[in-house]
Design a protein around this motif. Structure first.
Motif, PDB file in Angstrom:
ATOM      1  N   GLU A 201      66.270  34.692  34.233  1.00 54.91           N
ATOM      2  CA  GLU A 201      64.986  35.349  34.442  1.00 54.91           C
ATOM      3  C   GLU A 201      64.269  35.557  33.102  1.00 54.91           C
ATOM      4  N   THR A 224      60.277  42.875  38.132  1.00 56.64           N
ATOM      5  CA  THR A 224      61.730  42.736  38.029  1.00 56.64           C
ATOM      6  C   THR A 224      62.408  43.979  38.559  1.00 56.64           C
ATOM      7  N   THR A 229      66.166  43.255  31.991  1.00 58.35           N
ATOM      8  CA  THR A 229      64.912  42.506  31.884  1.00 58.35           C
ATOM      9  C   THR A 229      63.758  43.440  31.579  1.00 58.35           C
TER      10      THR A 229
END
Length: 397
Positions: A201, A224, A229
């Motif tokens: 990702e 997300t 992240t």
């Protein structure tokens, strides 16, 4: 025609409307403030109220000119609990709140909940959400969030902007078309999607976010549900985190957002489509997510909620939520609506993804009419126009 023959029935959804109506006919300022609570009518729903408490609520509401509807077995003590509908003006509810602290069976605690609900429901005015690129100003007009999917498999535009250069170019185009926020996602969350590891990702997101942070002036959101992240994105200078699991998928998410004092979008989501009471269950889930975020240090004024159209809901449930968006206002948070090109539209109109513009426009207009603050869309230019037209009618700016 004579004055006895024409009667106008006016919808009064909020205090601002009540004040405006009275100002137009020349009511003095003191009179307006006294009468606004009598002009606002509510239906409050309570779940699983003990029969003893329900009977007291019935008596107290009738004594104040309101009403309490409940299951037939309550009066005869043949059931132990019931859902209750309170029908009353705001003034009648305020009088009830004054009396309930003197009662038993949990009614003393109910008073504070009713007062908080009324305050949240009537929350209005201009609100600012702090972002590194400048505040999001809510209340003047509906804001538009433009979608940039850096994925090979998004349901709508998978692969179109997978290349970082193409994604950045698309983001610039959306800003030029009027986007107030750019939302970047590195994992498709369409039905049946395959989860993407955090490293993959981030591999997709990093080159795009580095350029966007340097090049665009509107707030940037990252879509997300992974705390690592989110942390990496916030380290780069991203403004907002958009979590489709409302801080529930990753226990560290709320703490990360709190550490950076970042705004967070909390969406309703669940596995499957089973509900006991659709809107009550959604409100309960969102309230729990809000408590989780605030309990970890996220500032209350930095939380935005999203009903999660298309997530954990079938077609009829999605349509029902769309018709009841105004009920989300009891949570006292700004509302984001994401319906763009979704299957609800495709199934209703029997249209493929690339032919859902008009259906999306209908949902955006209905959302604005019900007080939504932000719309999340693919077709920014068209939906900016829809939102502005709807704002001109609803907000009369």
């Amino acid at each position: 025609m004579s004055w006895q023959e024409i009667i106008e029935v006016i919808n009064v959804p909020d205090a601002a409307t009540a004040r405006k109506l009275m100002e137009e006919i020349g009511v003095d300022a003191r009179g307006i403030e006294l009468m606004v609570p009598k002009a606002l009518h509510y239906c409050l729903k309570l779940k699983d109220v003990p029969a003893r408490a329900a009977n007291i609520l019935k008596q107290e509401m009738l004594a104040r000119g309101g009403e309490a509807a409940m299951a037939a077995g309550v009066a005869g003590w043949s059931i132990e609990k019931t859902d209750v509908l309170l029908f009353a003006t705001r003034r009648q509810l305020e009088l009830l709140v004054e009396k309930l602290p003197q009662q038993y069976f949990g009614l003393n605690k109910l008073a504070a909940a009713i007062q908080a609900t009324l305050n949240s429901r009537e929350k209005a005015g201009i609100q600012e959400i702090k972002c590194p690129r400048g505040p999001l100003v809510l209340g003047r007009r509906t804001l538009v969030m433009g979608i940039v999917n850096v994925t090979p498999d998004s349901f709508s535009d998978g692969g179109f902007f997978y290349d970082p250069g193409a994604a950045v170019e698309h983001a610039h185009r959306l800003v030029d078309e009027g986007a107030d926020i750019i939302d970047v996602g590195g994992e498709s969350t369409r039905p049946g999607h395959e989860p993407v590891p955090a490293e993959e990702e981030w591999r997709r997101l990093e080159p795009v976010l580095k350029r966007l942070v340097a090049e665009i002036k509107v707030p940037i959101s990252v879509d997300t549900y992974k705390a690592i992240t989110a942390q990496r994105a916030l380290d780069l200078g991203v403004d907002i985190i958009n979590d489709i699991w409302g801080c529930r998928a990753d226990a560290a998410m709320a703490a990360v957002c709190a550490r950076y004092q970042a705004p967070i979008i909390i969406m309703h989501n669940q596995q499957g489509t089973e509900y006991q009471d659709l809107m009550f269950d959604i409100l309960t889930s969102l309230k729990e997510s809000i408590s989780l975020a605030e309990g970890n240090g996220v500032l209350p004024e930095q939380i935005i909620i999203d009903p999660g159209i298309g997530f954990g809901k079938d077609l009829q449930q999605n349509l029902e939520v769309m018709g009841r968006l105004r009920e989300l206002k009891v949570l006292g948070k700004p509302i984001l609506l994401g319906t763009s090109r979704k299957s609800m539209i495709g199934k209703t109109l029997n249209l493929p993804v690339d032919q859902r513009l008009e259906g999306t426009a209908a949902t955006v207009a209905l959302g604005v009419a019900q007080g939504v603050d932000i719309i999340r869309v693919h077709d920014v230019q068209a939906m900016v126009r829809v939102a502005r037209m709807a704002d001109a009618i609803v907000r009369r700016f």
